[in-house]
Design an enzyme around this catalytic site. Structure first.
Site, PDB file in Angstrom:
ATOM      1  CE  LYS A  52     114.264  -5.415  57.957  1.00 45.88           C
ATOM      2  NZ  LYS A  52     114.091  -4.663  56.724  1.00 45.88           N
ATOM      3  CD  GLN A  96     113.999  -1.096  55.706  1.00 43.49           C
ATOM      4  OE1 GLN A  96     114.654  -1.984  56.230  1.00 43.49           O
ATOM      5  NE2 GLN A  96     112.725  -1.269  55.405  1.00 43.49           N
ATOM      6  CG  ASP A 119     115.479  -7.491  51.535  1.00 45.82           C
ATOM      7  OD1 ASP A 119     114.853  -8.090  52.421  1.00 45.82           O
ATOM      8  OD2 ASP A 119     115.777  -6.287  51.578  1.00 45.82           O
TER       9      ASP A 119
END
Ligand code: NAD
Length: 282
Positions: A52, A96, A119
């Site tokens: 990322k 994460q 997200d």
């Protein structure tokens, strides 16, 4: 033999589009910023976070990584998120998952400002996905929809079967296919007659997390097969949920692992960070 849907090529096209916009913004209002939080030492998570970060750098976005120790407390993590929620140069925040067991994942997800939740895991964003009036799309399902669009695969009227009902893949995937007028069935660990249901699919999405779970006898001739799974075999090799070698002989389209859905997830994250920046700087 199936056409291989190449996630590397399609994600490069998406990232290129985002990079061009970022480059224009650089001259006027600054660049989008993404904060990525990782807690602990999970090797797979470390790889995802590194990828990322690399994508942000390629695109010209700001990326800041916060690597916290395994023994981080809920309070410490929430304090960091609160700080990032208030930081103007950070437009997107990603924590994460999975988090170490002692941390409260739901509390963490709920503490990220919905407008910085790139997200799309916050309940407010999840609700918007249900109504079809969304700011951000969850990265993996949105990446898959982009693949279908790129390959001119029509969803309307098609029988779509999604194996897996997780909040981050299966459920939102089903919703996005429904928004495109697919007729959608969600299968899960308690589904009876899984093989028969899968055999009805024009578009079959596998998000289970088990190597070779989808075998050729579960796939209709000419189906579109999307493999979301990322599994590491004992040999160290990565593979998906689909028995690729045999299923590719029956399907019309198939995504490989690696090089399929994975790169699309990251490309959508870049798109979402740009969207967040534009909304916050309207
Ligand atoms: P999860 O473990 O949360 O969900 C797995 C789902 O599979 C569950 O809903 C479960 O009901 C279903 N399932 C389990 N056994 C089954 C069975 N026998 N029959 C039918 N359904 C069954 O996993 P997840 O977070 O949705 O991820 C799924 C896979 O996708 C994992 O391999 C994960 O690593 C991968 N993944 C990939 C990406 C990407 O970018 N490519 C992103 C997210 C997840």
């Amino acid at each position: 033999m199936a056409k291989i849907i190449d996630g590397k090529i399609i994600s490069a096209a998406v990232k290129d589009r985002v990079a061009k916009e970022v480059s224009k913004l650089k001259e006027t209002s600054g660049v989008p910023g993404l904060a990525v939080i990782i807690v602990g030492e999970d090797p797979a998570s470390k790889v995802y976070v590194a990828n990322k970060k690399k994508a942000c750098e390629q695109i010209g976005m700001l990326s800041v990584e916060y690597a916290l120790p395994e023994n981080t407390t809920n309070e410490e993590l929430l304090a960091l998120i609160n700080e990032l929620n208030n930081k103007k140069e950070i437009n997107g925040i990603l924590c994460q998952l999975p988090l170490p067991k002692h941390l409260d994942e739901e509390l963490v997800i709920n503490s990220i400002l919905p407008e910085k939740d790139v997200d799309a895991f916050h309940p407010q964003n999840v609700g918007k996905i249900m109504t079809g009036d969304y700011d951000f799309l969850p990265c993996t399902p949105a990446g898959i929809m982009e693949m279908l669009k790129y390959e001119n695969i029509e969803v309307e009227g098609k029988t779509c079967v999604v194996i897996g009902r997780s909040n981050i893949v299966g459920k939102p995937m089903s919703m996005l296919l429904l928004h495109k007028n697919g007729t959608v069935t969600i299968c899960h660990s308690k589904t009876k007659n899984l093989k028969e249901v899968c055999l009805s699919a024009d578009i079959l999405v596998a998000a289970v997390g088990r190597p070779n779970f989808v075998t050729a006898d579960m796939v209709k001739d000419g189906a579109v097969v999307i493999d979301v799974g990322i599994n590491r075999l004992e040999s160290g090799k990565l593979c998906g949920d689909v028995d690729f070698e045999n299923v590719k002989e029956k399907a019309a389209y198939i995504t490989p692992v690696p090089g399929g859905v994975g790169p699309m997830t990251i490309a959508t994250l870049m798109q979402n960070t740009l969207t967040a920046f534009l909304k916050q700087n309207k």
